[in-house]
Each structure stands twice: as structure tokens, then as C-alpha cells.
Design a protein around this motif. Structure first.
Motif, PDB file in Angstrom:
ATOM      1  N   SER A  37       3.606  33.045  10.524  1.00 41.68           N
ATOM      2  CA  SER A  37       4.904  32.870  11.233  1.00 41.68           C
ATOM      3  C   SER A  37       4.734  32.992  12.844  1.00 41.68           C
ATOM      4  O   SER A  37       5.117  32.081  13.767  1.00 41.68           O
ATOM      5  CB  SER A  37       5.875  33.574  10.940  1.00 41.68           C
ATOM      6  OG  SER A  37       6.092  33.368   9.444  1.00 41.68           O
ATOM      7  N   GLU A  38       4.135  34.060  13.265  1.00 47.27           N
ATOM      8  CA  GLU A  38       3.795  34.270  14.628  1.00 47.27           C
ATOM      9  C   GLU A  38       2.884  32.939  15.383  1.00 47.27           C
ATOM     10  O   GLU A  38       3.219  32.571  16.422  1.00 47.27           O
ATOM     11  CB  GLU A  38       3.074  35.482  14.649  1.00 47.27           C
ATOM     12  CG  GLU A  38       3.342  36.650  15.684  1.00 47.27           C
ATOM     13  CD  GLU A  38       2.576  37.861  15.618  1.00 47.27           C
ATOM     14  OE1 GLU A  38       2.870  38.646  14.832  1.00 47.27           O
ATOM     15  OE2 GLU A  38       1.597  37.886  16.261  1.00 47.27           O
ATOM     16  N   ASN A  39       1.790  32.648  14.637  1.00 46.06           N
ATOM     17  CA  ASN A  39       1.111  31.571  15.290  1.00 46.06           C
ATOM     18  C   ASN A  39       1.373  30.305  15.305  1.00 46.06           C
ATOM     19  O   ASN A  39       1.569  29.465  16.278  1.00 46.06           O
ATOM     20  CB  ASN A  39      -0.327  31.648  14.410  1.00 46.06           C
ATOM     21  CG  ASN A  39      -1.031  32.910  15.117  1.00 46.06           C
ATOM     22  OD1 ASN A  39      -1.002  33.464  15.927  1.00 46.06           O
ATOM     23  ND2 ASN A  39      -2.228  33.341  13.998  1.00 46.06           N
ATOM     24  N   THR A  40       2.442  30.135  14.187  1.00 42.03           N
ATOM     25  CA  THR A  40       3.210  28.844  14.123  1.00 42.03           C
ATOM     26  C   THR A  40       4.267  28.747  15.488  1.00 42.03           C
ATOM     27  O   THR A  40       4.377  27.652  15.909  1.00 42.03           O
ATOM     28  CB  THR A  40       4.112  28.747  12.703  1.00 42.03           C
ATOM     29  OG1 THR A  40       3.113  28.639  11.781  1.00 42.03           O
ATOM     30  CG2 THR A  40       4.715  27.139  12.649  1.00 42.03           C
ATOM     31  N   ALA A  41       4.887  29.904  15.490  1.00 42.71           N
ATOM     32  CA  ALA A  41       5.894  29.875  16.541  1.00 42.71           C
ATOM     33  C   ALA A  41       5.280  29.625  17.882  1.00 42.71           C
ATOM     34  O   ALA A  41       5.594  28.930  18.652  1.00 42.71           O
ATOM     35  CB  ALA A  41       6.469  31.358  16.789  1.00 42.71           C
ATOM     36  N   LYS A  42       3.905  30.189  18.114  1.00 44.51           N
ATOM     37  CA  LYS A  42       3.375  29.964  19.298  1.00 44.51           C
ATOM     38  C   LYS A  42       2.757  28.416  19.389  1.00 44.51           C
ATOM     39  O   LYS A  42       3.156  27.729  20.625  1.00 44.51           O
ATOM     40  CB  LYS A  42       1.933  30.819  19.467  1.00 44.51           C
ATOM     41  CG  LYS A  42       2.214  32.346  19.982  1.00 44.51           C
ATOM     42  CD  LYS A  42       1.163  33.002  19.909  1.00 44.51           C
ATOM     43  CE  LYS A  42       1.274  34.400  19.649  1.00 44.51           C
ATOM     44  NZ  LYS A  42       0.213  35.079  18.915  1.00 44.51           N
ATOM     45  N   TYR A  43       2.632  27.800  18.527  1.00 41.79           N
ATOM     46  CA  TYR A  43       1.925  26.268  18.369  1.00 41.79           C
ATOM     47  C   TYR A  43       3.100  25.583  18.572  1.00 41.79           C
ATOM     48  O   TYR A  43       3.036  24.644  19.511  1.00 41.79           O
ATOM     49  CB  TYR A  43       1.549  26.153  17.069  1.00 41.79           C
ATOM     50  CG  TYR A  43       0.578  24.997  16.726  1.00 41.79           C
ATOM     51  CD1 TYR A  43      -0.420  24.503  17.434  1.00 41.79           C
ATOM     52  CD2 TYR A  43       1.465  24.052  15.994  1.00 41.79           C
ATOM     53  CE1 TYR A  43      -1.132  23.270  17.288  1.00 41.79           C
ATOM     54  CE2 TYR A  43       0.839  22.674  15.803  1.00 41.79           C
ATOM     55  CZ  TYR A  43      -0.309  22.207  16.434  1.00 41.79           C
ATOM     56  OH  TYR A  43      -0.880  21.126  16.128  1.00 41.79           O
ATOM     57  N   ALA A  44       4.261  25.704  17.937  1.00 39.85           N
ATOM     58  CA  ALA A  44       5.430  24.924  18.054  1.00 39.85           C
ATOM     59  C   ALA A  44       6.210  24.836  19.491  1.00 39.85           C
ATOM     60  O   ALA A  44       6.342  23.855  19.986  1.00 39.85           O
ATOM     61  CB  ALA A  44       6.480  25.660  16.986  1.00 39.85           C
ATOM     62  N   ALA A  45       5.912  26.436  20.222  1.00 42.03           N
ATOM     63  CA  ALA A  45       6.651  26.173  21.654  1.00 42.03           C
ATOM     64  C   ALA A  45       5.563  25.124  22.401  1.00 42.03           C
ATOM     65  O   ALA A  45       6.066  24.517  23.316  1.00 42.03           O
ATOM     66  CB  ALA A  45       6.485  27.712  21.958  1.00 42.03           C
ATOM     67  N   ILE A  46       4.173  25.575  22.402  1.00 39.38           N
ATOM     68  CA  ILE A  46       3.129  24.934  23.151  1.00 39.38           C
ATOM     69  C   ILE A  46       3.496  23.105  22.890  1.00 39.38           C
ATOM     70  O   ILE A  46       3.500  22.712  23.699  1.00 39.38           O
ATOM     71  CB  ILE A  46       1.622  25.135  22.876  1.00 39.38           C
ATOM     72  CG1 ILE A  46       1.554  26.676  23.215  1.00 39.38           C
ATOM     73  CG2 ILE A  46       0.734  24.340  23.625  1.00 39.38           C
ATOM     74  CD1 ILE A  46       0.476  27.452  23.010  1.00 39.38           C
ATOM     75  N   VAL A  47       3.616  22.803  21.541  1.00 38.65           N
ATOM     76  CA  VAL A  47       3.361  21.476  21.356  1.00 38.65           C
ATOM     77  C   VAL A  47       4.672  20.944  21.636  1.00 38.65           C
ATOM     78  O   VAL A  47       4.662  19.738  22.572  1.00 38.65           O
ATOM     79  CB  VAL A  47       3.290  21.224  19.726  1.00 38.65           C
ATOM     80  CG1 VAL A  47       3.540  19.878  19.428  1.00 38.65           C
ATOM     81  CG2 VAL A  47       1.890  21.726  19.164  1.00 38.65           C
ATOM     82  N   THR A  48       5.789  21.602  21.661  1.00 37.10           N
ATOM     83  CA  THR A  48       7.048  20.983  22.167  1.00 37.10           C
ATOM     84  C   THR A  48       7.188  20.890  23.637  1.00 37.10           C
ATOM     85  O   THR A  48       7.382  19.629  24.334  1.00 37.10           O
ATOM     86  CB  THR A  48       8.256  21.797  21.674  1.00 37.10           C
ATOM     87  OG1 THR A  48       8.186  22.291  20.370  1.00 37.10           O
ATOM     88  CG2 THR A  48       9.689  21.346  21.831  1.00 37.10           C
TER      89      THR A  48
END
Ligand code: HEM
Length: 420
Positions: free
Chosen positions: A318-329
Motif C-alpha cells: 500500500s505504501e509503495n502503491t501510494a507513492k507510485y500513484a502520486a508520481i504517475v498522476t
């Protein structure tokens, strides 16, 4: 008092369920804010007149001439904002502790309806001051409905009672805001509480064979009382320091620049800057809501265990998905704004494809790639995988909303907050 509390709670509760970091008291805070909204709403109602010629002046009168008028208006405004934010946090806490499955799934669905009702309450209230901010925010938001092919324009005309906002719109919004929606909200909140009790209270991790049951009074009620006092204190400080906005009286022939939708629709408005309206305003939001409604009905291989993020791999993913989602968006927003606009580049192709299907496929590709190269390595269970998708959607939504609120300035160009 004892009887009132014992109608809401059982006489004894599981000791593990009253630890603060189990629920953070969020559901209780929402309930208290609803009560505050109703009381301050009734007080404001004594002076408010729901007709365009008088609405604005009645608000100015309340603010300037009525004893504590400004303060009551501020409390109503800020508790509306808090209500939406805290309901959203409650919704995330319920999901992230896995309390939306099995005997709790119906309550999850009703919770989604409650969230929708709270958005609608905020939305209908937004128009009532009939100032420039209200008039243009509701105009752009209702214009979004017009993007729906074939029936959009008719639905929009039906909601606002004409081609542009008018006396009928104000009357309709006022009636929904002060009667229809609060009534439905109260009814559903009572049902929601009943279902929490019916499910045996809050979901807690099964760490010991026999849970320790403690008397609700004072153990739980005392904690609720402290949370309520702190919330009221914070709300009063906000209301004392920051006034609810009020610009000049609505002027239908002079629009604001930028014309922004209310803050909770800023994410959808931001999507509209990048996607074809059919995708930004309908296909994407409806798919997200459908996904949220579907998640309790997915067949999982395990039972909910009540642990935050399910497990250690669940937390890490979840932590890494959150970072990834923020960067991709963020990268997607900047790329589309400054580097490449598919609609312009592929202009002979219908915008529906170049600016709808294509960017959506690219986004899904980024999610699938992340799944293939990172999530698969952690050998997550189905519940942990669904959690990662949930986190991706929520973080992307938050980033879009923050950009829409703080980083869009004149002509909706990207800018820094201090230039907005
Ligand atoms: C008017 C809005 C709402 C009110 C007043 C409210 C109130 C509450 C309260 C007081 C609880 C008990 C525990 C706690 O404080 O967290 C609770 C639990 C719960 N709520 Fe809400 N809620 C609202 C909206 C929602 C939403 C938007 C959802 C999700 C879509 C939701 C789903 C649930 C579920 C599934 C539980 C059981 C959780 C568990 O067993 O751990 N509620 N709610």
C-alpha cells in the motif's frame, strides 16, 4: 443520559474495540458534526430567504446584524467541510481495517450512500448564499452533466429548472438542502448504527480466545466525550479565525476567472482538463463508484482479520502503491499540460478515442505494469491486491483534487497557490 447512550451502544463492549487507533472516533465525529449542522442550519434558517433577489442580502444581514450571526454561519460552513473530510477518512479507515466484508457488506453499501448524501448536502448548500462564488461554481458543476450524450442537456435543465440558474434552482436546492437530504441522512445514519450493533460492534483482530468485555459507561463513553470536546474546540477555533467565504452578489453576466467547481469536485474538474468529458465526468467516476460498491462482494481466499492493511506485505504494497500513484498522476498532469496533448496531436481521430480511450488505456497500462513488476513479487493475496487498487484510486483522486484546488489559476492554467 445512561439510557440514551445504551440505545446507541450495547451495555458492554470488547475492550480491544475502544482503543483510539482502532477507529480514531471518526464515525462518532461524523455523527456529532451532523447534529451541529442541523442546529446551526436551523439558526441560519431564521433569517435566510430562498429567492434570488433577497438571498444574498439575507446572508449579509445575518452576518452583520444578527447576534453571533457571523460565528454561526462560520460554524455551519466549517462543520460542512469537516463533515465531508471526516466521512472520507472514516470510509478509508473502514476499508483499510477490512471492516467492509461478510456481515458488514450491507453497511458498507449504505455507507457509500451516506457519503453521496453528504456530498449532495454540501453541494446544495453551496448555492444558497447566491454570491458570485456560489453562482459560478454551481454553473460549472451542473454544466458537467450536460456533457452526457443525448440526455445530458435535458437532465441538466431538469435539475436547474431552466437553461441557467434561476429562482427555481434556488428553491429546489434549498428544499433538498434543508428538508429532503437531512431527512434521508438521519434515517440512514440510524440504520447504519443499528447495523454496526447487529454485526457485533467494531471489527477487532482476534488476538485472544476470549475477548475482555468492559462496561460501555464510562470506558467508551468517556473516550467519545473527549473526542467530541476536542472536535468542538477545533471547529470553534476555525470558525473564530476563518470566515466562511462571501463574494459580491451573483452576477450572471460576469463570470469569475478561474471558474472553479466546489472543492470536492475539483478532482473531476481536473480530470476534465485531461480527458474527453464523457470519460472525465462519467465513465471514470462511475467506474470508481461501481468498484467501491463491488469490493465487498469479491470472493476472497481469507476472512477479514481487522488488522490495519491486513498484513506486513499489505502495508508495504500500500505504501509503495501510494507513492507510485502520486508520481504517475502528477507526471500525467504535467505531461498532458506541457508536453503532449493527444487531442491536438491526433486531431483527425475523434476526440473520444484520442482523448478518452487512449489515455485511459495508458493509465491502465501503468497500473498493470506496476502489478506485473512489483506487486506480483510480493505474492499478495486477493484482498491485498484489491487494497492496492483501492489505494491507487484514492491517492490519484487526492492528487487530482489538490492540483485542482491549489494549482489552477487564471484560465485554469497550472500555477502556484500564491498566484491563484
Ligand atoms: C453520515 C455518515 C456516517 C456516520 C455518521 C457513520 C458512523 C459510524 C459509526 C459511529 C461507526 C462505529 C465505529 C466508528 O466510529 O468508526 C461506523 C462504523 C462503520 N461504518 Fe460508518 N458512518 C458514516 C459513513 C460511512 C461510510 C461513508 C462508510 C463506507 C462506505 C461507512 C461504513 C461503515 C462500516 C462498514 C462500519 C463498521 C466498521 C467496523 O465494524 O469496524 N460508514 N460508522
Amino acid at each position: 443520559m445512561r439510557t440514551i447512550f445504551l440505545h446507541l451502544h450495547p451495555a458492554r463492549v470488547n475492550e480491544a474495540s475502544i482503543h483510539f487507533n482502532r477507529t480514531f472516533g471518526l464515525g462518532g465525529m461524523v455523527a456529532l458534526l451532523i447534529v451541529i449542522q442541523i442546529i446551526t442550519g436551523i439558526l441560519l434558517r431564521f433569517y435566510y430567504t430562498p429567492i434570488p433577489a433577497e438571498a444574498y442580502n439575507s446572508v449579509v444581514f445575518t452576518k452583520n446584524q444578527v447576534l453571533f450571526g457571523q460565528f454561526i454561519r462560520n460554524i455551519h460552513y466549517w462543520s460542512g467541510v469537516f463533515l465531508l473530510l471526516i466521512t472520507f477518512l472514516h470510509f478509508m479507515r473502514v476499508f483499510l481495517t477490512g471492516a467492509f466484508r461478510e456481515e458488514r457488506k450491507i453497511n458498507w453499501l449504505f455507507g457509500l450512500v451516506l457519503l453521496l448524501l453528504i456530498v449532495l448536502l454540501n453541494f446544495t448548500g453551496y448555492l444558497l448564499p447566491w454570491d458570485q462564488l456560489a453562482y459560478w461554481a454551481i454553473t460549472v458543476s451542473t454544466n458537467i452533466i450536460g456533457y452526457l450524450p443525448l440526455v445530458g442537456e435535458s437532465i441538466r435543465t431538469m435539475i436547474i429548472g431552466g437553461k441557467e440558474l434561476n429562482a427555481d434552482t434556488l428553491r429546489t436546492f434549498f428544499t433538498f438542502h434543508t428538508a429532503v437530504l437531512p431527512f434521508l441522512l438521519l434515517l440512514l445514519v440510524l440504520y447504519h448504527f443499528w447495523r454496526v450493533r447487529k454485526a457485533g460492534g467494531i471489527l477487532v483482530p482476534e488476538t485472544v480466545e476470549k475477548p475482555e468485555m468492559v462496561p460501555t459507561m464510562p470506558n467508551l463513553v468517556f473516550k467519545e466525550f473527549i473526542v467530541a470536546l476536542v472536535l468542538i474546540a477545533v471547529l470553534f477555533i476555525f470558525a473564530a479565525v476563518f470566515n466562511a467565504p462571501l463574494l459580491e452578489k451573483a452576477n450572471p453576466s460576469y463570470s469569475l476567472n478561474p471558474t472553479k467547481a466546489p472543492w470536492y469536485f475539483a478532482g473531476v474538474q481536473e480530470l476534465l482538463m485531461h480527458f474527453h468529458p464523457l470519460f472525465a465526468a462519467f465513465i471514470i467516476p462511475i467506474s470508481v463508484v461501481a468498484f467501491m460498491a463491488w469490493i465487498p462482494f469479491i470472493k476472497y481466499d481469507d476472512s477479514p482479520n481487522g488488522h490495519w492493511f491486513i498484513s506486513e506485505p499489505g502495508r508495504k504494497s500500500s505504501e509503495n502503491t501510494a507513492k507510485y500513484a502520486a508520481i504517475v498522476t502528477l507526471a500525467g498532469i504535467l505531461f498532458n499540460e506541457y508536453v503532449l496533448n493527444f487531442e491536438v496531436l491526433l486531431s483527425p481521430i475523434p476526440a473520444f478515442i484520442s482523448n478518452g480511450i487512449l489515455p485511459l488505456l495508458i493509465l491502465i497500462g501503468f497500473m498493470a505494469g506496476f502489478n506485473k513488476y512489483y506487486l506480483k513479487k510480493l505474492s499478495l493475496s486477493k484482498a491485498e491486491l484489491v487494497q492496492a487498487v483501492f489505494v491507487f484510486i484514492i491517492v490519484a483522486f487526492i492528487v487530482l483534487t489538490l492540483v485542482g484546488i491549489f494549482f489552477r489559476g487564471k484560465d485554469m492554467a497550472l500555477t502556484f497557490p500564491w498566484n491563484v
